[in-house]
Structures are given as structure tokens and as C-alpha cells.
Design a protein around this motif. Structure first.
Motif, PDB file in Angstrom:
ATOM      1  N   TRP A 207       0.765  -1.302   0.151  1.00 12.42           N
ATOM      2  CA  TRP A 207      -0.121   0.116  -0.101  1.00 12.42           C
ATOM      3  C   TRP A 207       0.837   1.075  -0.090  1.00 12.42           C
ATOM      4  O   TRP A 207       0.564   2.312  -0.780  1.00 12.42           O
ATOM      5  CB  TRP A 207      -0.862   0.148   1.324  1.00 12.42           C
ATOM      6  CG  TRP A 207      -1.881  -1.159   1.370  1.00 12.42           C
ATOM      7  CD1 TRP A 207      -2.430  -1.734   0.141  1.00 12.42           C
ATOM      8  CD2 TRP A 207      -2.395  -1.859   2.413  1.00 12.42           C
ATOM      9  NE1 TRP A 207      -3.266  -2.868   0.650  1.00 12.42           N
ATOM     10  CE2 TRP A 207      -3.218  -2.838   1.981  1.00 12.42           C
ATOM     11  CE3 TRP A 207      -2.369  -1.381   3.817  1.00 12.42           C
ATOM     12  CZ2 TRP A 207      -4.155  -3.463   3.040  1.00 12.42           C
ATOM     13  CZ3 TRP A 207      -3.035  -2.089   4.820  1.00 12.42           C
ATOM     14  CH2 TRP A 207      -4.043  -3.165   4.282  1.00 12.42           C
ATOM     15  N   HIS A 208       1.975   1.193   0.819  1.00 12.30           N
ATOM     16  CA  HIS A 208       2.727   2.282   0.752  1.00 12.30           C
ATOM     17  C   HIS A 208       3.614   2.697  -0.332  1.00 12.30           C
ATOM     18  O   HIS A 208       3.749   3.807  -1.003  1.00 12.30           O
ATOM     19  CB  HIS A 208       3.711   2.311   2.177  1.00 12.30           C
ATOM     20  CG  HIS A 208       2.920   2.459   3.458  1.00 12.30           C
ATOM     21  ND1 HIS A 208       2.181   1.399   3.865  1.00 12.30           N
ATOM     22  CD2 HIS A 208       2.764   3.650   4.125  1.00 12.30           C
ATOM     23  CE1 HIS A 208       1.717   2.114   5.115  1.00 12.30           C
ATOM     24  NE2 HIS A 208       2.090   3.238   5.418  1.00 12.30           N
ATOM     25  N   ARG A 209       3.889   1.436  -0.903  1.00 17.46           N
ATOM     26  CA  ARG A 209       4.540   1.494  -2.242  1.00 17.46           C
ATOM     27  C   ARG A 209       4.064   2.206  -3.416  1.00 17.46           C
ATOM     28  O   ARG A 209       4.313   3.023  -4.091  1.00 17.46           O
ATOM     29  CB  ARG A 209       5.364   0.035  -2.604  1.00 17.46           C
ATOM     30  CG  ARG A 209       5.690  -0.102  -3.927  1.00 17.46           C
ATOM     31  CD  ARG A 209       7.143   0.665  -4.218  1.00 17.46           C
ATOM     32  NE  ARG A 209       8.175   0.127  -3.712  1.00 17.46           N
ATOM     33  CZ  ARG A 209       9.577   0.663  -3.338  1.00 17.46           C
ATOM     34  NH1 ARG A 209       9.621   1.996  -4.320  1.00 17.46           N
ATOM     35  NH2 ARG A 209      10.213   0.026  -2.746  1.00 17.46           N
ATOM     36  N   ASP A 210       2.727   1.797  -3.460  1.00 14.00           N
ATOM     37  CA  ASP A 210       1.714   2.307  -4.402  1.00 14.00           C
ATOM     38  C   ASP A 210       1.741   3.792  -4.217  1.00 14.00           C
ATOM     39  O   ASP A 210       1.508   4.537  -5.171  1.00 14.00           O
ATOM     40  CB  ASP A 210       0.268   1.809  -4.233  1.00 14.00           C
ATOM     41  CG  ASP A 210       0.323   0.338  -4.654  1.00 14.00           C
ATOM     42  OD1 ASP A 210       1.406  -0.036  -5.485  1.00 14.00           O
ATOM     43  OD2 ASP A 210      -0.600  -0.524  -4.347  1.00 14.00           O
ATOM     44  N   ILE A 211       1.627   4.560  -3.066  1.00 13.73           N
ATOM     45  CA  ILE A 211       1.547   5.743  -2.750  1.00 13.73           C
ATOM     46  C   ILE A 211       2.535   6.402  -3.214  1.00 13.73           C
ATOM     47  O   ILE A 211       2.660   7.581  -4.039  1.00 13.73           O
ATOM     48  CB  ILE A 211       1.307   6.182  -0.965  1.00 13.73           C
ATOM     49  CG1 ILE A 211       0.136   5.643  -0.659  1.00 13.73           C
ATOM     50  CG2 ILE A 211       1.445   7.663  -0.743  1.00 13.73           C
ATOM     51  CD1 ILE A 211      -0.242   5.360   0.645  1.00 13.73           C
ATOM     52  N   VAL A 212       3.925   6.005  -2.863  1.00 11.83           N
ATOM     53  CA  VAL A 212       4.998   6.677  -3.376  1.00 11.83           C
ATOM     54  C   VAL A 212       5.053   6.639  -4.918  1.00 11.83           C
ATOM     55  O   VAL A 212       5.428   7.512  -5.675  1.00 11.83           O
ATOM     56  CB  VAL A 212       6.291   6.191  -2.685  1.00 11.83           C
ATOM     57  CG1 VAL A 212       7.542   6.656  -3.388  1.00 11.83           C
ATOM     58  CG2 VAL A 212       6.171   6.168  -1.162  1.00 11.83           C
ATOM     59  N   GLY A 222      -4.165   9.267  -8.517  1.00 16.61           N
ATOM     60  CA  GLY A 222      -3.599   8.006  -8.189  1.00 16.61           C
ATOM     61  C   GLY A 222      -3.195   7.820  -6.944  1.00 16.61           C
ATOM     62  O   GLY A 222      -3.299   6.921  -6.075  1.00 16.61           O
ATOM     63  N   ALA A 223      -2.673   9.044  -6.493  1.00 20.47           N
ATOM     64  CA  ALA A 223      -1.918   8.931  -5.027  1.00 20.47           C
ATOM     65  C   ALA A 223      -3.226   9.010  -3.955  1.00 20.47           C
ATOM     66  O   ALA A 223      -3.166   8.488  -2.890  1.00 20.47           O
ATOM     67  CB  ALA A 223      -1.194  10.277  -4.847  1.00 20.47           C
ATOM     68  N   GLN A 224      -4.216   9.673  -4.384  1.00 22.00           N
ATOM     69  CA  GLN A 224      -5.560   9.776  -3.480  1.00 22.00           C
ATOM     70  C   GLN A 224      -6.063   8.306  -3.701  1.00 22.00           C
ATOM     71  O   GLN A 224      -6.511   7.754  -2.521  1.00 22.00           O
ATOM     72  CB  GLN A 224      -6.381  10.706  -3.867  1.00 22.00           C
ATOM     73  CG  GLN A 224      -7.451  10.949  -2.784  1.00 22.00           C
ATOM     74  CD  GLN A 224      -8.212  12.211  -3.192  1.00 22.00           C
ATOM     75  OE1 GLN A 224      -8.709  12.742  -4.435  1.00 22.00           O
ATOM     76  NE2 GLN A 224      -8.633  12.809  -2.207  1.00 22.00           N
ATOM     77  N   ARG A 225      -6.177   7.670  -4.549  1.00 21.13           N
ATOM     78  CA  ARG A 225      -6.548   6.154  -4.741  1.00 21.13           C
ATOM     79  C   ARG A 225      -5.868   5.209  -3.818  1.00 21.13           C
ATOM     80  O   ARG A 225      -6.523   4.423  -3.033  1.00 21.13           O
ATOM     81  CB  ARG A 225      -6.974   5.746  -5.993  1.00 21.13           C
ATOM     82  CG  ARG A 225      -8.007   6.222  -6.866  1.00 21.13           C
ATOM     83  CD  ARG A 225      -8.321   5.507  -8.223  1.00 21.13           C
ATOM     84  NE  ARG A 225      -7.025   5.484  -8.914  1.00 21.13           N
ATOM     85  CZ  ARG A 225      -6.951   6.348  -9.970  1.00 21.13           C
ATOM     86  NH1 ARG A 225      -7.574   7.432 -10.064  1.00 21.13           N
ATOM     87  NH2 ARG A 225      -5.843   6.234 -10.677  1.00 21.13           N
ATOM     88  N   ALA A 226      -4.693   5.426  -4.087  1.00 17.09           N
ATOM     89  CA  ALA A 226      -3.533   4.553  -3.134  1.00 17.09           C
ATOM     90  C   ALA A 226      -3.921   4.835  -1.775  1.00 17.09           C
ATOM     91  O   ALA A 226      -3.687   3.931  -0.761  1.00 17.09           O
ATOM     92  CB  ALA A 226      -2.225   4.926  -3.658  1.00 17.09           C
TER      93      ALA A 226
END
Length: 248
Positions: A207-212, A222-226
Motif C-alpha cells: 500500500w505504501h509503495r503504491d502511494i510513493v 492515483g495517490a489519493q486512490r492509493a
């Protein structure tokens, strides 16, 4: 004696507003004199004279303000301006949540939802302000998460570090303090209930990888969805734990 309880209640009722008034006067004195955290306050005798109240009233007011971290009483040295931290908020929310025995899952969900609303809203601002250097630091934290995840080790400290770093670019000191307050309450309650600190190390790292990754690509949506997926995952896993603990 029949009149005694009524007299006691009257005394307490008249005392409470006076104590509150003295507390407000001490706080106003700090503001008016522009005293910073760590600054020495006037002595008890000086406060008695300035405020026109008794020594006992000054002491009671200072004790109450110390509980709020507005002043710090150092016995033998004097009274200083406190840090005005969010510690009283954390302690109050933790106690409130732990005492709601009939709505245990709901109380924890409320804490998580407040964090979720704050972070999903703030991530859009982060996307516009985060620097490459800050993204590199976030990548480093995620790499350590992934290493711990592969070993099946929970990493609550890394999780906290990630979220503190994430909002550094906003330059708002209150944001990390407020988020850390809700984070601490959630962890404290989970710990007191004997529940896992981290729902799933592998999933949490992902989950944190997807945010970065989304932030690195400049993908605001995409950041908000992650971030939303991150919280939905916590809610889903935590909900299972809460229901299991309740026998549901």
C-alpha cells in the motif's frame, strides 16, 4: 446533616468557574508577554499579586494547566511555559475509546476514519509540494518495510515514520502532530486489547509503495486512490480482528 450536600455542591459550583477564570488569566498572561515554551513564568507570589487571588487558587490553576501541558511545574525551580503538545488529546481519546466497552469496534473505527479523512484530503496537497529528495526518503522507508514484510515482521515504527515524512513538504507543524495523535491512540487501544499492531506486513508495504509510485509519477488522483486503498485495507483487516475478538 441535611444541608451539607447542598452546601458542598454550591461550594464546588462556585469554585469551578473561579478556577477556570484563573487558568484563562494565566494563559492570557503567557500570550500577552509573548512567552515561548520553556520560558520561566512569574512566581506564585507575583501571580497572586497580578491576579488578585490566593496562593491556593494559583496552585490549583497551575496544576490544571500542567495537565494540559500548557505549563510545566519544576519543583524547586519554578513554573515554565509548557510545550502545549497534543498529549492530553491522545490520553483523553485513548481513555474514551477504551471505556466504550459496548461499542469497541465502532470507537476504534471512528479514530481510523478521522485519520482517513485527513490523509486522503492532504495527499492532494502533498502531490503538489513533495520534492524528489523527500520522495527518495519515502522510498527508503518503503524499502525497509518491504524487507520487514518479507520476513513477516510487523513495522509500526516504519509506518509512523512514513506518514510523518509524507507531510513534511507541507511545512505545517500541526499536521504531523495531529496525525501522530490519532496514530498513537489507534496503536495504544490495539495494544491494550491485545490485537496485532499491523494487519499484514506484506500488504501494508505494498500500500505504501503504491502511494510513493503515484506521487513519483505526479499522479494526484492515483495517490489519493492509493491512500484510500491503504485505509480500506486497514479497515477490512481490523474489522475482522474486532469481530473475531467480539466472537462475531
Amino acid at each position: 446533616m441535611p444541608g451539607q450536600p447542598r452546601n458542598s455542591r454550591t461550594s464546588r459550583t462556585s469554585e469551578e468557574p473561579r478556577n477556570s477564570r484563573i487558568q484563562r488569566q494565566v494563559m492570557q498572561l503567557i500570550i500577552d508577554r509573548r512567552l515561548q515554551a520553556g520560558a520561566l513564568l512569574p512566581t506564585e507570589a507575583e501571580l497572586m499579586e497580578d491576579l488578585g487571588v490566593s496562593r491556593n487558587s494559583v496552585r490549583e490553576a497551575l496544576k490544571a494547566l500542567q495537565a494540559l501541558d500548557i505549563v510545566e511545574i519544576r519543583h524547586g525551580y519554578g513554573t515554565y511555559v509548557g510545550q502545549a503538545s497534543l498529549t492530553p488529546l491522545v490520553d483523553g481519546l485513548t481513555f474514551r475509546t477504551l471505556t466504550r466497552h459496548d461499542h469497541d469496534a465502532g470507537a476504534l473505527a471512528e479514530i481510523l476514519q478521522v485519520r482517513e479523512v485527513l490523509e486522503e484530503g492532504l495527499i492532494r496537497r502533498v502531490a503538489a509540494t513533495v520534492t524528489e529528495a523527500e520522495l527518495d526518503r519515502l522510498e527508503g522507508v518503503v524499502a525497509r518495510m518491504e524487507e520487514a514484510g518479507r520476513a513477516g515482521r510487523p513495522f509500526p515504527d516504519l509506518d509512523r515514520e512514513f506518514h510523518e515524512l509524507l507531510y513534511a513538504s507541507l511545512g505545517n507543524d500541526l499536521v504531523p502532530q495531529l496525525l501522530a495523535a490519532f496514530w498513537t491512540v489507534f496503536r495504544r487501544v490495539n495494544g491494550a486489547r491485545g490485537r496485532p499492531d499491523d494487519p499484514s506486513p506484506d500488504a501494508t508495504a505494498r500500500w505504501h509503495r503504491d502511494i510513493v509510485t503515484a506521487l513519483r509519477a505526479g499522479d494526484v488522483e492515483g495517490a489519493q486512490r492509493a491512500m484510500a486503498v491503504h485505509f480500506r485495507g486497514i479497515e477490512a483487516r481490523a474489522g475482522q480482528e474486532w469481530r473475531g475478538a467480539a466472537g462475531g
